[in-house]
Write a protein that holds these residues in place. Structure first.
Motif, PDB file in Angstrom:
ATOM      1  N   PHE A   1       0.803  -1.125  -0.086  1.00 10.73           N
ATOM      2  CA  PHE A   1      -0.154   0.067   0.019  1.00 10.73           C
ATOM      3  C   PHE A   1       0.791   1.122  -0.032  1.00 10.73           C
ATOM      4  N   ALA A   2       1.836   1.431   0.882  1.00 11.21           N
ATOM      5  CA  ALA A   2       2.505   2.546   1.020  1.00 11.21           C
ATOM      6  C   ALA A   2       3.974   2.461   1.732  1.00 11.21           C
ATOM      7  N   ASP A   3       4.697   3.185   1.657  1.00 14.47           N
ATOM      8  CA  ASP A   3       5.997   3.526   2.617  1.00 14.47           C
ATOM      9  C   ASP A   3       7.140   2.470   2.106  1.00 14.47           C
ATOM     10  N   THR A   4       7.989   3.104   1.530  1.00 16.58           N
ATOM     11  CA  THR A   4       9.352   2.675   1.117  1.00 16.58           C
ATOM     12  C   THR A   4      10.241   2.145   2.132  1.00 16.58           C
ATOM     13  N   LYS A   5      10.335   2.843   3.458  1.00 17.58           N
ATOM     14  CA  LYS A   5      11.113   2.370   4.728  1.00 17.58           C
ATOM     15  C   LYS A   5      10.520   1.329   5.179  1.00 17.58           C
ATOM     16  N   THR A   6       9.402   1.365   5.705  1.00 15.41           N
ATOM     17  CA  THR A   6       8.641   0.505   6.338  1.00 15.41           C
ATOM     18  C   THR A   6       7.292   0.031   5.748  1.00 15.41           C
ATOM     19  N   PRO A   7       7.229  -0.900   4.590  1.00 14.61           N
ATOM     20  CA  PRO A   7       5.974  -1.271   3.908  1.00 14.61           C
ATOM     21  C   PRO A   7       5.030  -1.480   4.616  1.00 14.61           C
ATOM     22  N   TYR A   8       4.019  -1.087   4.264  1.00 16.74           N
ATOM     23  CA  TYR A   8       2.602  -1.542   4.783  1.00 16.74           C
ATOM     24  C   TYR A   8       2.088  -2.346   3.695  1.00 16.74           C
ATOM     25  N   VAL A   9       1.955  -3.613   4.037  1.00 14.42           N
ATOM     26  CA  VAL A   9       1.403  -4.715   3.315  1.00 14.42           C
ATOM     27  C   VAL A   9       0.093  -5.159   3.885  1.00 14.42           C
ATOM     28  N   ALA A  10      -0.654  -5.980   2.814  1.00 12.11           N
ATOM     29  CA  ALA A  10      -1.961  -6.538   3.418  1.00 12.11           C
ATOM     30  C   ALA A  10      -1.838  -7.712   3.941  1.00 12.11           C
ATOM     31  N   GLY A  11      -2.422  -7.812   5.043  1.00 16.32           N
ATOM     32  CA  GLY A  11      -2.669  -9.017   5.861  1.00 16.32           C
ATOM     33  C   GLY A  11      -3.771  -9.808   5.372  1.00 16.32           C
ATOM     34  N   GLY A  12      -4.285 -11.059   6.138  1.00 15.69           N
ATOM     35  CA  GLY A  12      -5.077 -12.191   5.553  1.00 15.69           C
ATOM     36  C   GLY A  12      -6.760 -11.955   5.714  1.00 15.69           C
ATOM     37  N   LEU A  13      -6.895 -10.715   6.383  1.00 13.55           N
ATOM     38  CA  LEU A  13      -8.392 -11.090   6.795  1.00 13.55           C
ATOM     39  C   LEU A  13      -9.005  -9.488   6.127  1.00 13.55           C
ATOM     40  N   GLY A  14      -8.338  -8.868   5.580  1.00 16.27           N
ATOM     41  CA  GLY A  14      -8.997  -7.135   5.114  1.00 16.27           C
ATOM     42  C   GLY A  14      -9.442  -7.397   3.655  1.00 16.27           C
ATOM     43  N   SER A  15      -9.634  -6.312   3.278  1.00 11.20           N
ATOM     44  CA  SER A  15     -10.323  -5.929   1.986  1.00 11.20           C
ATOM     45  C   SER A  15      -9.309  -6.433   0.966  1.00 11.20           C
ATOM     46  N   ALA A  16      -8.187  -6.242   1.029  1.00  8.33           N
ATOM     47  CA  ALA A  16      -7.331  -6.693  -0.093  1.00  8.33           C
ATOM     48  C   ALA A  16      -7.141  -8.146  -0.211  1.00  8.33           C
ATOM     49  N   ALA A  17      -7.025  -8.795   1.288  1.00  9.40           N
ATOM     50  CA  ALA A  17      -7.397 -10.475   1.106  1.00  9.40           C
ATOM     51  C   ALA A  17      -8.512 -10.814   0.334  1.00  9.40           C
ATOM     52  N   LEU A  18      -9.539  -9.947   0.492  1.00  9.08           N
ATOM     53  CA  LEU A  18     -10.895 -10.406  -0.230  1.00  9.08           C
ATOM     54  C   LEU A  18     -10.587 -10.601  -1.824  1.00  9.08           C
ATOM     55  N   LEU A  19      -9.774  -9.423  -2.291  1.00  7.37           N
ATOM     56  CA  LEU A  19      -9.472  -9.417  -3.801  1.00  7.37           C
ATOM     57  C   LEU A  19      -8.540 -10.679  -4.071  1.00  7.37           C
ATOM     58  N   SER A  20      -7.746 -11.112  -3.266  1.00  7.23           N
ATOM     59  CA  SER A  20      -6.721 -12.277  -3.769  1.00  7.23           C
ATOM     60  C   SER A  20      -7.630 -13.592  -3.561  1.00  7.23           C
ATOM     61  N   SER A  21      -8.444 -13.713  -2.623  1.00  5.22           N
ATOM     62  CA  SER A  21      -9.060 -14.795  -2.614  1.00  5.22           C
ATOM     63  C   SER A  21     -10.403 -15.127  -3.522  1.00  5.22           C
ATOM     64  N   MET A  22     -10.761 -14.028  -4.290  1.00  2.45           N
ATOM     65  CA  MET A  22     -11.823 -13.720  -5.369  1.00  2.45           C
ATOM     66  C   MET A  22     -11.137 -14.406  -6.672  1.00  2.45           C
ATOM     67  N   THR A  23      -9.985 -14.191  -6.720  1.00  2.00           N
ATOM     68  CA  THR A  23      -9.324 -14.308  -8.007  1.00  2.00           C
ATOM     69  C   THR A  23      -8.304 -15.597  -7.991  1.00  2.00           C
ATOM     70  N   GLY A  24      -7.927 -16.367  -6.977  1.00  2.51           N
ATOM     71  CA  GLY A  24      -7.056 -17.113  -6.915  1.00  2.51           C
ATOM     72  C   GLY A  24      -5.582 -16.931  -6.774  1.00  2.51           C
ATOM     73  N   LEU A  25      -5.379 -15.627  -6.035  1.00  2.00           N
ATOM     74  CA  LEU A  25      -3.996 -15.361  -5.594  1.00  2.00           C
ATOM     75  C   LEU A  25      -3.876 -15.981  -4.144  1.00  2.00           C
ATOM     76  N   ASP A  26      -2.444 -16.122  -3.740  1.00  5.04           N
ATOM     77  CA  ASP A  26      -2.115 -16.635  -2.452  1.00  5.04           C
ATOM     78  C   ASP A  26      -1.336 -15.456  -1.773  1.00  5.04           C
ATOM     79  N   ASN A  27      -1.973 -14.641  -0.901  1.00  2.42           N
ATOM     80  CA  ASN A  27      -1.277 -13.667  -0.243  1.00  2.42           C
ATOM     81  C   ASN A  27      -0.177 -14.236   0.678  1.00  2.42           C
ATOM     82  N   VAL A  28       1.122 -13.763   0.440  1.00  2.00           N
ATOM     83  CA  VAL A  28       2.251 -14.171   1.183  1.00  2.00           C
ATOM     84  C   VAL A  28       2.113 -13.767   2.822  1.00  2.00           C
ATOM     85  N   PHE A  29       1.160 -12.773   3.012  1.00  2.00           N
ATOM     86  CA  PHE A  29       1.337 -12.201   4.330  1.00  2.00           C
ATOM     87  C   PHE A  29      -0.002 -12.836   5.039  1.00  2.00           C
ATOM     88  N   THR A  30      -0.659 -13.733   4.641  1.00  2.00           N
ATOM     89  CA  THR A  30      -2.071 -14.427   4.954  1.00  2.00           C
ATOM     90  C   THR A  30      -2.081 -14.392   6.338  1.00  2.00           C
TER      91      THR A  30
END
Length: 347
Positions: free
Chosen positions: A225-254
């Motif tokens: 999502f943001a920040d080059t120094k300390t990257p903010y990434v998607a966890g496994g229960l929120g909206s981004a995870a919803l996108l991955s689950s609906m398309t067959g992607l495997d979130n590495v931070f699930t």
């Protein structure tokens, strides 16, 4: 070097009165029989809203929306004449809503102060993220109530009566039903339930079309999502995870509970995602908010440039609003599908 595989498409739904309703890229056309306050809602209306009982005696007349997600729902419901202030924008407003939004005052690009919000003289305040009502935010819901202002928090930010962005932890995966509940409840509060029903129907139609035949087959992905120094990434229960689950992607931070936890580049590299979904944020709050800055960092940093998804330049660009739980989730799905169609067989 071959051209980067970045998708940044603008996909608009076609609105047909009485047939297709309205999608995230189109505002609902007001029906003559459903002007706000003249429809089917029986007031007073009481809603249990993330641990707070909200009662409205009539359709609100002066609304401050503290987040872009909430604002675009209200605009899509044809309520621009009720909006007296908006705030917290990550991206430009949807093109189809630009005209409706043009006369709505923007109180702040990020969060306003309590004094600025109250200065708009609202009778109703909406928010997508509970941080605005938490300590250090705009003001608590109790403080707004003391001045006679009702508040509403999106159900997408609520887990067992606790705000996720207000200091809680998500314990169950977000479902799209929470977004539909928000649209339904706002439709009832503002007496435009027919418009809310039409919006939901079109979102469902578009989501079904955007996921039909799409299957990444478990290819690994990291959402940044943001920040080059300390990257903010998607966890496994929120909206981004919803996108991955609906398309067959495997979130590495699930396994992470937070919607957007901070991590390290060493951790990202260790998980070696095959695809990056990058937030293209039209703001400058953190280093690397914008897409070009993200790509430049990934391809120049000695560590990140070794990651498989970077070496293959497998980037899918989504606006911030498409990564958050908003009506733009369908735009995000459509962009993911467009990338998959173009790059099927590369993973």
């Amino acid at each position: 070097m071959r051209q980067r595989a970045v998708v940044g498409l603008t996909l608009a739904a076609v609105f047909t009165v009485g047939l297709s309703g309205c999608g995230a890229s189109e505002a609902v056309e007001p029906a003559a029989s459903a002007a706000p306050g003249q429809g089917s809602t029986a007031y007073p209306v009481t809603i249990e809203n993330c641990g707070v009982e909200v009662t409205v005696d009539a359709a609100p007349q002066r609304v401050v929306s503290l987040d872009q997600n909430s604002t675009e729902i209200l605009l899509s419901l044809g309520l621009e004449d009720r909006l007296v202030g908006t705030a917290s924008w990550t991206d430009p407003v949807l093109d189809s809503l630009a005209e409706a939004n043009a006369e709505v005052p923007r109180l702040a690009d990020n969060a306003p102060t309590y004094e600025v919000a109250l200065g708009a003289d609202p009778d109703f305040v909406t928010a997508s993220f509970g941080r605005h009502f938490a300590e250090g935010g705009v003001a608590s819901r109790d403080r707004f109530a003391e001045t006679g202002v009702s508040t509403y928090l999106s159900p997408t930010d609520c887990d067992n009566g606790t705000s996720i962005n207000g200091g809680g932890t998500r314990t169950t995966a977000l479902t799209i039903d929470a977004l539909y509940a928000e649209i339904t409840e706002l439709g009832e509060i503002f007496d435009v339930s027919d418009r809310a029903d039409a919006l939901i129907a079109d979102l469902k139609t578009r989501a079904e079309a955007a996921t039909a035949g799409v299957d990444f087959g478990g290819a690994t992905v990291a959402f940044w999502f943001a920040d080059t120094k300390t990257p903010y990434v998607a966890g496994g229960l929120g909206s981004a995870a919803l996108l991955s689950s609906m398309t067959g992607l495997d979130n590495v931070f699930t396994e992470l509970d937070d919607d957007w936890p901070a991590t390290t580049w060493e951790e990202v590299a260790d998980r070696d995602p095959q695809v990056f979904i990058l937030g293209d944020l039209q703001r400058d709050r953190f280093p690397g908010d914008r897409l070009d800055d993200k790509v430049a960092f990934l391809e120049s940093d000695p560590l990140t440039k070794t990651i498989g998804g970077v070496r293959a330049q497998h980037y899918i660009a989504l606006h911030g609003a498409e990564l958050n739980p908003s009506i733009r989730f369908v735009d995000g799905l459509e962009k993911i599908k467009a990338w998959w169609v173009e790059h099927e067989g590369e993973l």
